[in-house]
Design a protein around this motif. Structure first.
Motif, PDB file in Angstrom:
ATOM      1  N   ALA A  92      -0.962 -43.169   6.784  1.00 17.94           N
ATOM      2  CA  ALA A  92      -1.025 -41.821   6.223  1.00 17.94           C
ATOM      3  C   ALA A  92      -1.299 -41.874   4.726  1.00 17.94           C
ATOM      4  O   ALA A  92      -2.041 -41.048   4.181  1.00 17.94           O
ATOM      5  CB  ALA A  92       0.275 -41.089   6.502  1.00 17.94           C
ATOM      6  N   SER A  93      -0.715 -42.866   4.050  1.00 14.53           N
ATOM      7  CA  SER A  93      -0.917 -42.944   2.613  1.00 14.53           C
ATOM      8  C   SER A  93      -2.315 -43.461   2.290  1.00 14.53           C
ATOM      9  O   SER A  93      -2.894 -43.106   1.266  1.00 14.53           O
ATOM     10  CB  SER A  93       0.144 -43.835   1.964  1.00 14.53           C
ATOM     11  N   SER A 141      -5.154 -43.229   4.455  1.00 18.69           N
ATOM     12  CA  SER A 141      -6.145 -42.221   4.824  1.00 18.69           C
ATOM     13  C   SER A 141      -5.511 -41.247   5.813  1.00 18.69           C
ATOM     14  O   SER A 141      -5.261 -41.591   6.965  1.00 18.69           O
ATOM     15  CB  SER A 141      -7.374 -42.905   5.413  1.00 18.69           C
ATOM     16  N   PRO A 142      -5.175 -40.059   5.332  1.00 18.03           N
ATOM     17  CA  PRO A 142      -4.465 -39.085   6.172  1.00 18.03           C
ATOM     18  C   PRO A 142      -5.224 -38.740   7.440  1.00 18.03           C
ATOM     19  O   PRO A 142      -4.624 -38.438   8.467  1.00 18.03           O
ATOM     20  CB  PRO A 142      -4.334 -37.860   5.267  1.00 18.03           C
ATOM     21  N   LYS A 143      -6.549 -38.830   7.396  1.00 13.09           N
ATOM     22  CA  LYS A 143      -7.350 -38.448   8.545  1.00 13.09           C
ATOM     23  C   LYS A 143      -7.075 -39.345   9.749  1.00 13.09           C
ATOM     24  O   LYS A 143      -7.057 -38.890  10.889  1.00 13.09           O
ATOM     25  CB  LYS A 143      -8.834 -38.537   8.182  1.00 13.09           C
ATOM     26  N   MET A 185      -3.504 -36.137  10.548  1.00 11.02           N
ATOM     27  CA  MET A 185      -2.610 -35.263   9.789  1.00 11.02           C
ATOM     28  C   MET A 185      -3.172 -33.847   9.656  1.00 11.02           C
ATOM     29  O   MET A 185      -2.467 -32.869   9.755  1.00 11.02           O
ATOM     30  CB  MET A 185      -2.373 -35.833   8.391  1.00 11.02           C
ATOM     31  N   GLU A 186      -4.504 -33.780   9.428  1.00 14.18           N
ATOM     32  CA  GLU A 186      -5.078 -32.466   9.157  1.00 14.18           C
ATOM     33  C   GLU A 186      -5.042 -31.575  10.390  1.00 14.18           C
ATOM     34  O   GLU A 186      -4.820 -30.384  10.306  1.00 14.18           O
ATOM     35  CB  GLU A 186      -6.513 -32.617   8.651  1.00 14.18           C
ATOM     36  N   LYS A 208      -1.554 -30.229  10.775  1.00 15.80           N
ATOM     37  CA  LYS A 208      -1.142 -29.282   9.739  1.00 15.80           C
ATOM     38  C   LYS A 208      -1.488 -27.846  10.149  1.00 15.80           C
ATOM     39  O   LYS A 208      -2.543 -27.578  10.706  1.00 15.80           O
ATOM     40  CB  LYS A 208      -1.877 -29.617   8.426  1.00 15.80           C
TER      41      LYS A 208
END
Lengths: 323, 379
Positions: free
Chosen positions: B362-363, B365-367, B371-372, B375
């Motif tokens: 996650a730190s 590359s959130p993709k 994560m998106e 959200k």
């Protein structure tokens, strides 16, 4: 009279053989009633047996041995808890892992520390639990009927045997008459309800597993420090699984557990006694048949042909708090 | 029920996390080696050299791996259907009875390439039969498959002692095992394959049942991911409720999955009996059924993973034997400990390092961890 003496002897060895089953069975009762399946009873007994015999022979004290057996066995129970409660792992897989680690490490450490092919040194007097002779047992021995019963069956066992049978009413009292027991049973049936009441599911299950560890530790100590004067590799020889079978047979109830273990112990004692001697009417029964009987009976029971064995409802399911 | 874990990229899920788990298992095993007063790094070198250093070692490694491919596949097929078949040990053991009868009957009249298929069928049938009863009881009467298969392991052990001592043992012999099979029931060796690469092999039991194992791995892959039956099994494994809703017969699917699982466990017995010892002896399975659990977990229930994991465990078995020879303080039981640790870390504790790996991803590359997408939905 010979026949009567033979019966007394078989019953006496029934008691001796059912004690480790009974302790392990009650151990399983605590954890399964709390909703944690435990097929690692076998492994925990094994490490208990090893730790007990090893500590007793090094420190020359039976009680230190017993303490060490309990300590190590509880440690293994906590590993099971760490995997299946904290990390919500598969409880069966975790139990299998514990059995493997126990089987391997006891032999390997035993060989490395004592160099006797995985055995621990033979325990001397004072390093093992001696039989307790009850007052008047020797004097009453010659009295017909009652004499042998008192002196053979009731007297002349080690302290762990009496402890095992006292653990039955004690477990019943804990489970059905204390607040801890009520919560323990509740967490095995409906953990969400317990959680809603503001009680920690995880901590409760951990405490149940500690009880399990204590009892399997005593069971192991009994094997290596009472039944046998030292640890021998793989000395549990499937007793943990028979205890599991007995637990199901007893439908997860303490008093039933005692009778189930006595039954399985009796089958074991009878198969040793009957080895090679033909029975009236049936003829010669193969030893293997008697050995397989506890397992066959459990399968039949599980199939619901002798009543129905209903396990605790939340058994085997890791608890995930709702978010 | 919501899973408490977010998604990871597939390669992290299937490669990185198993490798981390395996690494931790070996680190803990290293502590055990220190505990008995040996150097764990040197032990690791001896182990790997023993397994792959010479042609002889490679052949033995592959021989052990063959058995573990069968038992790993057996566990995996049942697991895809949501069933824990812990009875591979007993199913493999009882299959020895079928193999024994077939080999004793045909080894003097048929060549090996005719005895072998008959023995395969016999082994698979016996294994499937031994799995059928627990499967039926689970499907029809609701008795827990784990407990019944454990019980059937013990019952199999008693039956085999009875059969070997009472029936299969040649008269006059003391040892509880069949007579040695004749040429007609001895599987040809495959050692020449390794010798093609220039290695020398004195004698090793690496034999044609390895090809059967690879064929089975392929068939299991095809079954699980390319057939309707496999789809039904996976559906049932994911959600029995959904399967019932979709009109999949619970009884049928449990029984079929367990019988396939049992048949694979049964075939495991071909390798040590017809391929190596040329007899059926007491306890010839010697725990290989349980190794299957570790292999299946390590291989993430995928045939490719299982073949790789089986080779890893074959290496442990062969290298472990060398290790016991080189370092007297370490006995062969070290493998049993490693096996237990692998089952613990790759199986029961498989999610332990997940949150950390997730945080790392996650730190970076959130993709990559979706994560998106999550959200805004409040999941």
């Amino acid at each position: 009279m010979d026949f009567f003496n033979a019966i007394v002897q078989v019953l006496d060895s029934t008691i001796r053989l059912s004690v480790p089953l009974l302790l392990a069975c009650l151990a399983g009762l605590y954890s399964e009633r709390a909703g944690v399946f435990d097929i690692g009873l076998e492994g925990k007994m094994l490490v208990g047996a090893f730790a007990g015999a090893a500590a007793a022979s090094v420190f020359h004290s039976a009680y230190l041995g017993l303490g060490m057996a309990i300590l190590i066995s509880v440690a293994f129970a906590l590993i099971h808890g760490f995997a299946s409660i904290t990390h919500r792992g598969n409880q069966i897989v975790s139990g299998v892992a514990i059995n493997f680690i126990a089987a391997g490490s006891t032999i390997m450490l035993g060989q490395a520390w004592f160099q006797q092919g995985g055995r621990t040194p033979a325990l001397a007097a004072g390093e093992r639990f001696e039989a307790i002779t009850w007052p008047g047992a020797d004097a009453l021995r010659s009295v017909p009927i009652l004499g042998p019963i008192y002196s053979e069956l009731i007297s002349g066992h080690s302290v762990l045997v009496y402890l095992a049978f006292l653990a039955v009413p004690f477990t019943w009292w804990v489970l059905f008459r204390t607040r801890f027991g009520l919560r323990l049973r509740a967490v095995g049936e409906n953990p969400a309800a317990v959680d809603t009441a503001g009680i920690s599911v995880a901590w409760l299950r951990y405490r149940a597993l500690i009880c399990t560890g204590v009892l399997t530790g005593i069971a192991g100590a009994y094997l290596s420090m009472v039944q046998n004067g030292g640890f021998v590799k793989d000395m549990t020889a499937g007793k943990g699984y028979i205890a599991l079978a007995a637990l199901i047979f007893a439908k997860w109830k303490p008093v039933n557990a005692m009778f189930a273990c006595l039954l399985f112990g009796f089958l074991d004692a009878a198969s040793i006694r009957l080895q090679g001697t033909p029975l009236p009417l049936i003829g010669k029964v193969p030893v293997q048949f008697m050995q397989a009987l506890p397992y066959v009976l459990t399968v039949i029971l599980l199939a619901g042909f002798i009543g129905k064995a209903i396990p605790p409802r939340a058994g085997g399911v890791p608890y995930v708090k709702e978010r | 029920m919501s899973t408490p874990y977010a998604k990871l990229p597939a390669w992290a899920d299937y490669v990185l996390i198993p490798l981390i788990n395996l690494f931790v298992a070996f680190v803990v095993a290293g502590f055990v080696v220190i505990l008995v007063g040996e150097n764990p790094l040197r032990a690791a070198v001896v182990l790997v050299e023993g397994a792959f250093g010479r042609g002889q070692g490679i052949a033995f490694t592959l021989f052990y791996a063959t058995t573990f491919i069968f038992s790993g596949l057996s566990v995996a097929v049942a697991a895809h259907c949501g069933l824990f078949n812990i009875g591979g040990e007993g199913q493999g053991y009882i299959a020895g009875l079928g193999i024994g009868i077939v080999c004793l009957a045909f080894d003097s009249v048929l060549p090996w390439w005719l005895t072998f298929p008959i023995a395969i069928v016999a082994a698979a049938a016996m294994g499937a039969l031994w799995a059928l009863i627990p499967a039926y009881l689970q499907a029809k009467r609701g008795s827990h498959i784990v407990i019944t298969t454990i019980m059937f392991n013990f019952i199999a052990a008693s039956v085999m002692v009875y059969a070997l001592v009472g029936m299969l043992k040649p008269p006059g012999s003391m040892a509880p095992q069949t007579r040695t099979f004749l040429e007609g029931a001895q599987l040809p060796k495959l050692n020449w394959v390794i010798e093609l690469f220039g290695a020398k092999i004195r004698s090793a039991p690496f034999n044609v049942s390895s090809l059967l194992a690879l064929a089975m791995a392929f068939l299991v892959w095809a079954l699980i991911w390319r057939t309707k039956l496999g789809y039904e099994m996976r559906t049932y494994g994911h959600s029995p409720k959904a399967a019932r809703y979709a009109g999949i017969s619970e009884i049928r699917i449990i029984i079929i999955a367990m019988m396939i699982s049992g048949a694979l466990a049964g075939m495991m017995a071909l390798n040590p009996t017809m391929g190596d010892q040329h007899n059926v002896a007491l306890e010839f399975v010697s725990g290989a059924g349980f190794v299957g659990i570790a292999v299946a977990l390590m291989g993430r229930l995928h045939p490719v993973g299982i073949v790789l994991a089986a080779i890893l465990f074959g290496m442990l078995y062969q290298g472990g034997a060398e290790l016991a020879f080189e370092m007297p303080a370490i006995s062969r039981d070290m493998i049993v400990i490693i096996q237990g640790l692998v089952i613990l870390f790759a199986g029961a504790l498989e999610h332990m390092f997940r949150p950390y790996v997730q945080a790392l991803f996650a730190s970076l590359s959130p993709k990559s961890v979706g994560m998106e997408a999550v959200k805004g939905k409040g999941a």
